[in-house]
Design an enzyme around this catalytic site. Structure first.
Site, PDB file in Angstrom:
ATOM      1  N   GLU A 108     113.692  72.263 -46.641  1.00  0.00           N
ATOM      2  CA  GLU A 108     114.690  73.097 -47.669  1.00  0.00           C
ATOM      3  C   GLU A 108     114.255  72.805 -48.625  1.00  0.00           C
ATOM      4  O   GLU A 108     114.161  73.953 -49.862  1.00  0.00           O
ATOM      5  CB  GLU A 108     116.259  73.385 -47.095  1.00  0.00           C
ATOM      6  CG  GLU A 108     116.663  73.777 -45.677  1.00  0.00           C
ATOM      7  CD  GLU A 108     116.161  72.961 -44.884  1.00  0.00           C
ATOM      8  OE1 GLU A 108     116.023  71.846 -45.234  1.00  0.00           O
ATOM      9  OE2 GLU A 108     117.288  73.553 -44.051  1.00  0.00           O
ATOM     10  N   PHE A 139     132.188  73.429 -39.149  1.00  0.00           N
ATOM     11  CA  PHE A 139     130.760  72.480 -38.903  1.00  0.00           C
ATOM     12  C   PHE A 139     129.831  72.970 -40.113  1.00  0.00           C
ATOM     13  O   PHE A 139     129.948  74.487 -39.861  1.00  0.00           O
ATOM     14  CB  PHE A 139     130.193  72.746 -37.303  1.00  0.00           C
ATOM     15  CG  PHE A 139     129.236  71.938 -37.154  1.00  0.00           C
ATOM     16  CD1 PHE A 139     128.927  70.926 -37.248  1.00  0.00           C
ATOM     17  CD2 PHE A 139     127.921  72.805 -37.062  1.00  0.00           C
ATOM     18  CE1 PHE A 139     127.444  69.907 -37.381  1.00  0.00           C
ATOM     19  CE2 PHE A 139     126.983  72.133 -36.794  1.00  0.00           C
ATOM     20  CZ  PHE A 139     126.829  70.449 -37.097  1.00  0.00           C
ATOM     21  N   GLN A 140     128.965  72.185 -40.718  1.00  0.00           N
ATOM     22  CA  GLN A 140     128.268  72.527 -41.453  1.00  0.00           C
ATOM     23  C   GLN A 140     128.626  73.396 -42.839  1.00  0.00           C
ATOM     24  O   GLN A 140     128.328  74.224 -43.573  1.00  0.00           O
ATOM     25  CB  GLN A 140     126.851  73.481 -40.764  1.00  0.00           C
ATOM     26  CG  GLN A 140     126.375  72.029 -40.276  1.00  0.00           C
ATOM     27  CD  GLN A 140     124.739  72.246 -39.860  1.00  0.00           C
ATOM     28  OE1 GLN A 140     124.653  73.934 -39.397  1.00  0.00           O
ATOM     29  NE2 GLN A 140     123.838  71.274 -39.573  1.00  0.00           N
ATOM     30  N   LYS A 180     128.455  84.006 -41.213  1.00  0.00           N
ATOM     31  CA  LYS A 180     127.825  84.097 -40.593  1.00  0.00           C
ATOM     32  C   LYS A 180     128.629  85.630 -40.410  1.00  0.00           C
ATOM     33  O   LYS A 180     127.755  87.154 -39.590  1.00  0.00           O
ATOM     34  CB  LYS A 180     127.503  83.760 -39.493  1.00  0.00           C
ATOM     35  CG  LYS A 180     126.869  83.327 -38.330  1.00  0.00           C
ATOM     36  CD  LYS A 180     127.332  82.149 -37.295  1.00  0.00           C
ATOM     37  CE  LYS A 180     126.305  82.952 -36.187  1.00  0.00           C
ATOM     38  NZ  LYS A 180     125.849  81.239 -35.362  1.00  0.00           N
ATOM     39  N   MET A 220     103.741  56.375 -64.142  1.00  0.00           N
ATOM     40  CA  MET A 220     104.554  56.346 -65.129  1.00  0.00           C
ATOM     41  C   MET A 220     105.480  55.480 -65.048  1.00  0.00           C
ATOM     42  O   MET A 220     105.920  55.413 -66.113  1.00  0.00           O
ATOM     43  CB  MET A 220     104.264  58.043 -64.781  1.00  0.00           C
ATOM     44  CG  MET A 220     105.779  59.084 -66.716  1.00  0.00           C
ATOM     45  SD  MET A 220     104.201  58.630 -67.676  1.00  0.00           S
ATOM     46  CE  MET A 220     103.722  59.923 -67.845  1.00  0.00           C
TER      47      MET A 220
END
Ligand SMILES: Cc1ncc(C[n+]2csc(CCOP(=O)(O)OP(=O)(O)O)c2C)c(N)n1
Ligand SMILES: [Mg+2]
Lengths: 183, 586
Positions: free
Chosen positions: B52, B114-115, B164, B482
Site C-alpha cells: 500500500e 479483525f483488521q 463496509k 548519505m
C-alpha cells in the site's frame, strides 16, 4: 502540555529567550466528529502550550461549536498557532480575544470543603465574600459553586486549603469580547 | 445525476465524475464491495500494487507529473497503516491525493474487530483532512468535498474511511455540481497593497534574488510561465529549492542552480548576500536556511505563499503575501510593467559580476576517473543522453538524489519527482510506476540508491504486470552513502550499519521479475549501456556500479551558515567541519 525549553530544537543558537505572552483565542468550528481532536493534536504535535481549553456547541442548528483556548508563547509562536488553527478544514474563524481588546474571561468552579466548627463557619463566611453559592451541604461538608475570573477562583481555592479543601473541579476559561460586535 | 445506488457504486461514480481514470490499490475484506463495483465497470482502471505504501507513492508520482489528483484504494487495518508513510510524504510535499480506506462495519467500530484500526485517528496528523463516513447519504458529498480540499489551497492528502456496511447500503447519489464546502475557501488573490510594497522593494533592490519552491509547480503551469516572465523582465538571478526544480529552465543564464544544504556555491552565497529576497512558494525549510540567525542577514524578505502558516514560521517576512503563486505573480508583473522607477542597472550589474565570480568557483566540479564510474559522471551522462527526449525523473533518497538534483537539469515543471519534505527512501520506484501510468509513452527513470530501492522493490512486479517500461537507474555504491557521509562528518568515520551488505544481484533480480537487468562497471561502457537501457521497451533495472566513497558537495554542514559551505576540493579536514552544536542537528 508544555514544551521542554532549550533541548528540543535542532538550532540551539536560536533558543534566545524571547518574551512570552498570554493569549485567549476563540475558535469557531463545525461541530463534527474529531474536530476537538484536531485542535488538541495540533497543539501537542507542534509543541504549543494549552493553559486552558473549553468547548461546547453554541449554535445547534448551524452545527457550530466554540472552542476557547488560553495559551502562552512568543509572539511568533502565537501567530503560528492562529494560522495553524485557521488551516484546519472545519475551522471557521479564529479570533485573538486578548489582541482585539480586553476580553472578558470567566470560569466556573465547584469546590468541596470538609470541616467542623470554626473552619466550617469560616468557609461559609469566605464563600459569602466571594459570592459563592452552596449547592450541597452535609453536617461536615459543603460544595461551593463559584464563577469569576480564573485568578479569583485561584484565590478562593488557596483560602479554602487550610479549611479542609477536599477537591476542586473547574470548567476552564470561557471568554467573549466586549462591545456590540460578535466574532 | 441523482440516482439510487449502493455506497460502493457511489464511490466509483463519484470518482468518475471527478475525472479520475486511474486508481492505485490493494484489496482486502473491508473494501470488497468497492472492488466488486470496480469489477463490474470498465471506465476506471485499477492498478494493483504490491504494497500500500507503493500505491500512495504511485499516486503521488501520477499527480506531480500530470497535475491531476492521484487516487488510492486500500483495505482497513494493515492496508491503512501501510499507507501512512505515503500520506505523510504527500502532506510534507503538498501533493493532492485522495485515499479511500475500507473500515470494519459501523457496528463493530471500537470493538477491536479483525483488521480494525482507528484510521482517522492515525491519519489525522498525516493528512490535510480526513473523514469517517457514518451514513451512506453523506458519502457522495464527502467524496466531492475531499477532491475539493485535496486540490484547493495548499494541496495535500485526504483520507476517506468507509465502513463496509456503508459500502453495501443504498442511498441517493448526487453529482459534484451542487456540492460546496461549508467553510474552506483559500484565498487566491494576494493583498494588492502588499504586492505593491513588494514590487517597490524589488525596484529599489541592489542585490535581489528570487528563491522559489514547489509552490510554483503546484500553482499550475501558468505560474511557471509568469515566473519566467517576471525573472526575465527584472533581470534578477533565481535559485530554487529541491521541490521547485523545473519551474525555471536550468539552461537559462539567470538560473543559479539549487540552493540549500547541497546547493551551489553561487546560489547559497547569493542567498547570504542578497538585499531583497523574493521567496515564492517555498517555506524556509531548515535544509534551505542553515543556521537561522545567520540566514541572509542583510535582506528584506518578500514571501508569497498560499498557506498563511508558512509565512513567519521560521523566518520573519518583511512583506508577507498570502495567495496563489500564479495570481500574485500576475499582479506583480502588471505592477512591474507599469511602475515609474526603473531598477538600478549599475547595482544589478555589480551584483551579477559578483555572482559570476561565485559561479566561476564551479562548485559542482568533481574529479573524474577512467577506472571507476563517478556517480556525478553517471548522472551527467544520463542527462546528456536523455535530455532531448520526453523524460521524467524520480528519485529515492540519499546522495544519488542530491547528485540528480545537481547534475540533471530540468527545463520544465512536473518533470522531477522526489521526496523532499519527508525524505522517504523507497519513494522513487513506485512514483515512477505512477508517472508512467500518467505518461505511457514517455521515458521514466528512477535515479536510485541500492539501499533505498530495496524498500519498495516489489513494485517491479507491478511494472511488469502493466507493461510499464520504467527504468531503475541504481547508483550502486554499496553504502547508504548519505549516512556514511554523515558518519564521516560527525562520528569519526565509524560506519555503523551503513554498509549495504548481502546485496542481491540486481541483474538477476530484474530477470526474476521478468524485467531486464543491466550492469555497468566501467566509465567507458556507460554511454553504450545507457543507450541500450533507453531502447528497451520493458522495465529495466540498471546496476550502475559507482565509486563507493564519493561524497556529495557542496555541503552546508548542519548548524552552519550559507557562507560556511564545504566544497569537495577544498581540502578541509571533513571531521573538523561541524561544530559541537551542529552535531545535535539532523
Ligand atoms: C525510510 C527511510 N529510512 C531511513 C532514512 C535515512 N536515510 C537517508 S539517506 C539513507 C541512505 C540511502 O542509501 P542509498 O539508497 O544507497 O543512497 P546513497 O546515499 O548511497 O546514494 C538513509 C538510510 C530515510 N531517509 N528513509
Ligand atoms: Mg547507496
Amino acid at each position: 502540555m508544555s514544551k521542554p525549553s532549550g533541548t528540543t530544537s535542532h538550532y540551539p543558537a536560536q533558543q534566545t529567550v524571547e518574551q512570552v505572552v498570554h493569549r485567549t483565542l476563540s475558535v469557531l468550528v463545525d461541530n463534527e466528529p474529531g474536530v476537538l481532536a484536531r485542535v488538541i493534536g495540533l497543539f501537542s504535535g507542534r509543541g504549543y502550550n494549552i493553559d486552558s481549553l473549553t468547548v461546547s456547541e453554541t449554535e445547534h442548528e448551524k452545527h457550530l461549536s466554540r472552542i476557547t483556548i488560553a495559551t502562552t508563547g512568543t509572539p511568533m509562536v502565537i501567530e503560528q498557532i492562529k494560522h495553524q488553527l485557521e488551516r484546519l478544514v472545519p475551522v471557521h474563524r479564529v479570533v485573538d480575544l486578548t489582541e482585539s481588546g480586553k476580553a472578558m474571561e470567566r470560569e466556573l468552579a465547584l469546590v468541596k470543603v470538609r470541616g467542623k466548627d470554626n473552619s466550617r463557619v469560616e468557609a461559609l463566611r469566605l464563600a459569602d465574600a466571594f459570592r459563592a453559592r452552596v449547592i450541597d451541604a452535609t453536617t461536615e461538608s459543603f460544595v461551593f459553586e463559584l464563577t469569576g475570573k480564573p485568578e479569583k477562583i485561584d484565590q478562593f481555592v488557596v483560602l479554602m486549603q487550610p479549611l479542609g479543601l477536599v477537591e476542586v473541579s473547574r470548567t476552564g476559561i470561557c471568554a467573549i469580547s466586549r462591545g456590540p460586535e460578535g466574532m | 445525476m441523482n440516482k439510487e445506488m449502493t455506497g460502493a457504486e457511489m464511490v466509483i461514480q463519484a470518482l468518475l465524475d471527478q475525472g479520475v481514470e486511474h486508481i492505485f490499490g490493494y484489496p482486502g475484506g473491508a473494501v470488497l464491495p468497492i472492488y466488486d463495483a470496480l469489477f463490474q465497470q470498465d471506465k476506471l482502471q485499477h492498478i494493483l500494487v504490491r504494497h500500500e505504501q507503493g500505491a500512495v507513492h504511485a499516486a503521488e508520482g501520477y499527480s506531480r507529473s500530470s497535475g491531476k489528483i492521484g487516487c488510492v484504494l486500500v483495505t482497513s487495518g494493515p492496508g491503512a497503516t501501510n499507507a501512512v508513510t505515503g500520506l505523510v510524504d504527500a502532506l510534507m510535499d503538498s501533493i493532492p491525493i485522495v485515499v479511500i480506506t475500507g473500515q470494519v462495519p459501523t457496528h463493530l467500530i471500537g470493538n477491536d474487530a479483525f483488521q480494525e484500526c482507528d484510521t482517522v485517528g492515525i491519519t489525522r496528523p498525516c493528512t490535510k483532512h480526513n473523514y469517517l463516513v457514518k451514513d451512506v447519504k453523506d458519502l457522495p458529498r464527502i467524496i466531492h468535498e475531499a477532491f475539493y480540499v485535496a486540490q484547493n489551497g495548499r494541496p495535500g492528502p485526504v483520507v476517506i474511511d468507509i465502513p463496509k456496511d456503508i459500502q453495501f447500503n443504498k442511498g441517493m447519489y448526487v453529482g459534484p455540481k451542487n456540492i460546496q464546502h461549508k467553510t474552506y475557501r483559500p484565498k487566491l488573490k494576494g493583498d494588492l497593497e502588499k504586492i505593491k510594497q513588494a514590487v517597490e522593494l524589488m525596484r529599489h533592490a541592489k542585490k535581489p534574488l528570487f528563491y522559489t519552491g514547489g509552490g510554483v509547480i503546484n500553482s499550475g503551469s501558468e505560474a511557471s510561465v509568469l515566473l519566467r516572465e517576471l525573472v526575465k523582465l527584472s533581470g534578477f538571478p533565481i535559485t530554487s529549492t529541491l521541490m521547485g526544480l523545473g519551474a525555471y529552465p536550468a539552461a537559462d543564464k539567470q538560473w543559479l542552480g539549487m540552493l540549500g544544504m547541497h546547493g551551489t556555491w553561487e546560489a547559497n552565497w547569493a542567498m547570504h548576500d542578497c538585499d531583497v529576497m523574493i521567496c515564492i512558494g517555498a517555506r524556509f525549510d531548515d535544509r534551505i536556511t542553515g543556521r537561522l540567525d545567520a540566514f541572509a542577514p542583510h535582506s528584506k524578505k518578500i514571501h508569497v505563499d498560499i498557506d498563511p502558516s508558512s509565512i513567519n514560521k521560521n523566518v520573519k517576512a518583511d512583506v508577507g503575501i498570502i495567495g496563489d503563486v500564479a495570481h500574485v505573480l500576475e499582479d506583480m508583473l502588471r505592477l512591474w510593467r507599469t511602475g515609474a522607477v526603473t531598477p538600478d542597472k549599475k547595482a544589478l550589474g555589480d551584483w551579477w559580476a559578483q555572482i559570476e565570480k561565485w559561479r566561476a568557483r564551479k562548485s559542482l566540479a568533481f574529479k573524474n576517473s577512467k577506472e571507476v564510474i563517478k556517480p556525478q559522471y553517471a548522472i551527467q551522462r544520463l542527462y546528456e543522453l536523455t535530455k532531448d527526449m520526453d523524460t521524467y525523473i524520480t528519485t529515492e533518497v540519499g546522495q544519488h538524489q542530491m547528485w540528480a538534483a545537481q547534475h540533471y537539469h530540468f527545463q520544465e515543471p512536473r518533470r522531477w519527482m522526489t521526496s523532499g519534505g519527508l525524505g522517504t527512501m523507497g519513494y522513487g520506484l513506485p512514483a515512477a510506476v505512477g508517472v508512467q501510468m500518467a505518461h505511457p509513452k514517455s521515458l521514466v527513470i528512477d535515479i536510485a540508491g541500492e539501499a533505498s530501492v530495496q524498500m519498495t522493490m516489489q513494485e517491479m512486479s507491478t511494472a511488469a504486470q502493466y507493461d510499464l517500461p520504467i527504468k531503475i537507474f541504481i547508483l550502486n555504491n554499496e553504502y547508504m552513502g548519505m549516512v556514511r557521509q554523515w558518519q564521516e562528518l560527525l562520528h569519526g568515520g565509524r560506519y555503523s550499519h551503513s554498509y549495504s551488505e548481502a546485496l542481491p544481484d540486481f541483474v538477476k533480480l530484474a530477470e526474476a521479475y521478468r524485467c531486464v537487468g543491466m550492469r555497468c562497471e566501467k566509465p567507458g561502457d556507460l554511454d553504450g549501456v545507457i543507450k541500450e537501457m533507453i531502447k528497451v521497451k520493458k522495465p529495466v533495472i540498471f546496476d550502475c556500479v559507482v565509486d563507493k566513497m564519493e561524497n556529495c558537495f557542496p555541503m552546508i554542514p548542519s548548524g552552519r551558515a550559507h557562507n560556511e559551505m564545504l566544497l569537495g576540493d577544498a581540502g578541509v579536514a571533513i571531521e573538523d567541519a561541524i561544530t559541537e552544536e551542529g552535531k545535535v542537528m539532523v
